[in-house]
Design a protein around this motif. Sequence first.
Motif, PDB file in Angstrom:
ATOM      1  N   ASN A  81      54.109  51.081  45.608  1.00 59.01           N
ATOM      2  CA  ASN A  81      53.441  50.257  46.014  1.00 59.01           C
ATOM      3  C   ASN A  81      52.074  50.582  45.671  1.00 59.01           C
TER       4      ASN A  81
ATOM      5  N   LEU B 218      52.071  50.796  64.694  1.00 68.06           N
ATOM      6  CA  LEU B 218      51.236  50.160  63.531  1.00 68.06           C
ATOM      7  C   LEU B 218      50.054  49.511  63.842  1.00 68.06           C
ATOM      8  N   GLN B 219      50.197  48.853  65.046  1.00 72.02           N
ATOM      9  CA  GLN B 219      48.926  48.119  65.537  1.00 72.02           C
ATOM     10  C   GLN B 219      47.841  49.214  65.982  1.00 72.02           C
TER      11      GLN B 219
ATOM     12  N   THR C 102      56.058  50.423  54.392  1.00 72.51           N
ATOM     13  CA  THR C 102      55.158  49.374  55.014  1.00 72.51           C
ATOM     14  C   THR C 102      53.620  49.496  54.696  1.00 72.51           C
ATOM     15  N   VAL C 103      52.968  50.739  55.102  1.00 72.13           N
ATOM     16  CA  VAL C 103      51.723  50.867  54.967  1.00 72.13           C
ATOM     17  C   VAL C 103      51.138  50.870  53.381  1.00 72.13           C
ATOM     18  N   SER C 104      52.024  51.409  52.613  1.00 72.81           N
ATOM     19  CA  SER C 104      51.236  51.421  51.025  1.00 72.81           C
ATOM     20  C   SER C 104      51.510  50.127  50.562  1.00 72.81           C
ATOM     21  N   LYS C 105      52.377  49.121  50.956  1.00 67.30           N
ATOM     22  CA  LYS C 105      52.309  47.892  50.749  1.00 67.30           C
ATOM     23  C   LYS C 105      51.022  47.145  51.171  1.00 67.30           C
ATOM     24  N   LYS C 106      50.815  47.417  52.446  1.00 66.22           N
ATOM     25  CA  LYS C 106      49.525  46.814  53.128  1.00 66.22           C
ATOM     26  C   LYS C 106      48.183  47.255  52.404  1.00 66.22           C
ATOM     27  N   TYR C 107      48.242  48.499  52.129  1.00 66.85           N
ATOM     28  CA  TYR C 107      46.951  48.896  51.833  1.00 66.85           C
ATOM     29  C   TYR C 107      47.012  49.476  50.173  1.00 66.85           C
ATOM     30  N   SER C 108      47.760  48.979  49.649  1.00 65.86           N
ATOM     31  CA  SER C 108      47.867  49.218  48.150  1.00 65.86           C
ATOM     32  C   SER C 108      46.446  49.109  47.292  1.00 65.86           C
TER      33      SER C 108
ATOM     34  N   TYR D 172      46.523  50.469  62.368  1.00 70.36           N
ATOM     35  CA  TYR D 172      45.877  49.558  61.362  1.00 70.36           C
ATOM     36  C   TYR D 172      44.260  49.259  61.981  1.00 70.36           C
TER      37      TYR D 172
ATOM     38  N   ASP E 241      41.658  49.512  59.407  1.00 66.92           N
ATOM     39  CA  ASP E 241      40.665  48.633  59.173  1.00 66.92           C
ATOM     40  C   ASP E 241      39.154  48.931  59.497  1.00 66.92           C
TER      41      ASP E 241
END
Length: 324
Positions: free
Chosen positions: A186, A105-106, A144-150, A109, A113
């Motif tokens: 999400n 994930l690091q 996880t990723v769809s929550k972060k970048y929704s 991201y 980003d």
Amino acid sequence: MCVFILLSFTLACFLDVSTSLDAGFETVGEHGKLSVDGVDLVDQVGEKVQLKGMSLFWDVWMPQYYNKDSVNGIHDLCRSNVVRAAVTVNSDWDGGYMQTPSSSLQRLYAVVDAAIADDIYVIIDWHDHDADQHLSHSIEFFDTVSKKYSGVPNIIYETYNEPTEKDWSSVLKPYHETIIKTIRKNDPDNIIILGTPTWSQAVDQAAADPITGQKNIMYSLHFYAGTHKQWLRDTAQGALNKGLPLFVTEYGTVNADGNDPVDEAESRLWWNWLDENNISYVNWAISDKAEGASALKPNTNAGQVCRNEALTQSGKLVVAQNTK
């Protein structure tokens, strides 16, 4: 004076038309949130849009390119409006999301980003050949990723890189429906690309039994020009004719094993067909591995990504195509 102004205006219009073909200019700021209309990818005002760019290599084997310097080069010098982050799911000898999720994930991201900062689109690719066997990890990852970048307009999800010879209707379709449901909880709108059987070549199987009741979904088509020729274009054309929206999330100018020679003639036949059908395409790969598919020469560092002197024969051919 009036004549000069008119001539200047005409020249400016001409220059605008010529540069508009360069994918490096066709960014998120220009097109906004994408959607699917029939078989076409369209922008925020409903105009057709085509993405052209580069895929990173498996993150566990080329982590040196999962950073801002690399993404800058992909946009600025490889003239790309999309980058694909290939998240390794499972590797017994070198790890992957299933072994070290926080590290995966690091790296992801950092790329996402950087793409957002550079105003380009980014494909979050679940780079697996057996994702249906790793369903719980797939659900966890995409939740996880769809929550972060929704709702971030840059984001495109790719739920299954290259399924092997698995049945579409009984195996792959139910898998994709589960992951679509996970993402849509999400992120209700962003594009989702679905892997198709036989290493994302058998798009005819998906066309015969497509997923219904969903919006903004597309289906992946992969090719390597030295191996996959007119027969695969015919298969893909048949799927298009049935209304299946396609996105080439991975292609190579060489053979399917990644090795030379570069098949320039067949690559151009593919590009012509893709452009005629407004299909987006992403080249494999930003890699300095000593093989024909690599866009970079050995020992290229992140700060040198896509510099002309660092490009291989394939890399130079692809970059030139990204500006047409």
